[in-house]
Structures are given as C-alpha cells and as structure tokens.
Design a protein around this motif. Sequence first.
Motif, mmCIF file in Angstrom:
data_model
loop_
_atom_site.group_PDB
_atom_site.id
_atom_site.type_symbol
_atom_site.label_atom_id
_atom_site.label_comp_id
_atom_site.label_asym_id
_atom_site.label_seq_id
_atom_site.Cartn_x
_atom_site.Cartn_y
_atom_site.Cartn_z
ATOM 1 N N GLY A 109 -33.649 -8.874 7.800
ATOM 2 C CA GLY A 109 -33.328 -9.119 9.199
ATOM 3 C C GLY A 109 -31.843 -9.014 9.480
ATOM 4 O O GLY A 109 -31.431 -8.749 10.603
ATOM 5 N N SER A 110 -31.041 -9.207 8.453
ATOM 6 C CA SER A 110 -29.586 -9.199 8.623
ATOM 7 C C SER A 110 -29.003 -7.826 8.320
ATOM 8 O O SER A 110 -29.539 -7.090 7.492
ATOM 9 C CB SER A 110 -28.942 -10.210 7.664
ATOM 10 N N PHE A 125 -25.879 -7.895 -1.311
ATOM 11 C CA PHE A 125 -27.337 -7.817 -1.353
ATOM 12 C C PHE A 125 -27.858 -7.653 -2.777
ATOM 13 O O PHE A 125 -28.886 -8.212 -3.149
ATOM 14 C CB PHE A 125 -27.849 -6.679 -0.462
ATOM 15 N N GLU A 126 -27.148 -6.903 -3.581
ATOM 16 C CA GLU A 126 -27.530 -6.667 -4.983
ATOM 17 C C GLU A 126 -27.744 -7.988 -5.739
ATOM 18 O O GLU A 126 -28.544 -8.046 -6.681
ATOM 19 C CB GLU A 126 -26.450 -5.819 -5.660
ATOM 20 N N LEU A 149 -33.956 -1.311 4.178
ATOM 21 C CA LEU A 149 -33.475 -1.163 5.556
ATOM 22 C C LEU A 149 -32.998 -2.526 6.030
ATOM 23 O O LEU A 149 -33.791 -3.468 6.146
ATOM 24 C CB LEU A 149 -34.573 -0.644 6.485
ATOM 25 N N HIS A 150 -31.707 -2.618 6.264
ATOM 26 C CA HIS A 150 -31.111 -3.863 6.763
ATOM 27 C C HIS A 150 -31.167 -3.886 8.288
ATOM 28 O O HIS A 150 -31.230 -2.842 8.927
ATOM 29 C CB HIS A 150 -29.665 -3.984 6.269
ATOM 30 N N ALA A 151 -31.143 -5.096 8.838
ATOM 31 C CA ALA A 151 -31.172 -5.300 10.296
ATOM 32 C C ALA A 151 -32.383 -4.613 10.914
ATOM 33 O O ALA A 151 -32.291 -3.946 11.946
ATOM 34 C CB ALA A 151 -29.874 -4.824 10.943
ATOM 35 N N ALA A 152 -33.520 -4.795 10.263
ATOM 36 C CA ALA A 152 -34.735 -4.062 10.635
ATOM 37 C C ALA A 152 -35.129 -4.244 12.093
ATOM 38 O O ALA A 152 -35.660 -3.317 12.700
ATOM 39 C CB ALA A 152 -35.889 -4.492 9.732
ATOM 40 N N ALA A 162 -35.835 8.039 10.490
ATOM 41 C CA ALA A 162 -35.183 8.622 9.314
ATOM 42 C C ALA A 162 -35.513 7.818 8.054
ATOM 43 O O ALA A 162 -35.749 8.386 6.984
ATOM 44 C CB ALA A 162 -33.669 8.693 9.531
ATOM 45 N N HIS A 163 -35.550 6.500 8.186
ATOM 46 C CA HIS A 163 -35.885 5.626 7.053
ATOM 47 C C HIS A 163 -37.317 5.888 6.587
ATOM 48 O O HIS A 163 -37.572 6.005 5.385
ATOM 49 C CB HIS A 163 -35.695 4.161 7.468
#
Length: 177
Positions: A109-110, A125-126, A149-152, A162-163
């Motif tokens: 979400g972020s 994130f890793e 995918l961040h900030a989904a 694209a994702h």
Amino acid sequence: MREVVVLFAHAAPQRSRVNRRLAEAARSVPGVELVDLYGTYPDFYIDVAAEQDNLADASALVFLQPIQWYGMPALLKEWVDMVLVPGWAYGAGASALQGKGFWLVASTGSPLDAYAPGATHGYPFEAFLPPYRQIAALCGMDWIDPHILHAAHRVSDEALDAHVDAFTARLTALASA
C-alpha cells in the motif's frame, strides 16, 4: 506436467485492484495453475496431501499476495506451516521442492520511498523479504527476483497495465522454461 503453481492469497479479492488483475492474468497463461487459497480453503482447513501432490509436478511456485503487516496473509502462512513440512519440503531425505523456482509477486500500500531509514517503515523493502528467501533456501528452491508493485492503490491505470503485462510475460517465460 504442470509447469507453475501460483498460490493466490488475498482475503478480499473483490477489493483488490492489483492482485485480482494478476490472478486473472495468471489464469490465462498456459502451463500455469492458479490456486485461490481463500476461495479453496475458506475454513483454513488445507488438504495437505492434495497441495503436496500439486507441487510434485510443478517446476516453480509463485506466491501472489499483498504484503500485510510486513508479511504474508494469514491463510498463506497457514499453507506454509501445513504443507512445507520437514521430511517432505526440507530436512533429511526431503527433496520434493529442490531445484524448483520460487517467485514472490506482491503489492504494498505504501510507495517505495516509505521503505527507508527515517521513513514510515524504517527499513528498505528488501529488509522484509528474509522470511520468503528463507522458505526458498530451506526447501532448496531457486529464488527468483520478486515482482513488487508499491503504492498499489494509487498507481495509474497505465502503470498497473504495464505491471500486469510484465508479470504475464515473466510468468509465461517461467511456464515455458
């Protein structure tokens, strides 16, 4: 022989903008079997023998999920606990998953910049991936770089398209390998 098993774990797919699209895309790829964990096991009672049989013929396992509180959804964790047991998935004499690919496909979400020292989540994130990496390592599976995918909830329709396209292409290649 099934080439790739995709475990789709989303408790509310009707509210999912990203993971639902990815699951729909996975269903259309030849050589891929999508297992909707919440649809199949709403009572959390997992048919361990069936799941293990399903993985026996697969060349790769994909976790398709949102990252929730820095980890996997509850039913996916239950699946890991019940299916990936010693003597079958790892440990003495276990070879059921050795050499198979392991691919994490997830959304957050972020935005990515929230995963940094001093930012909302405090770490890159890793830093939240070791449990997944360890599942792969313990089971002798080959780690495939995650597709995240961040900030989904906030990405543009074009970025989401694209994702999904990149996911479909990579999944198709994995199923064809």
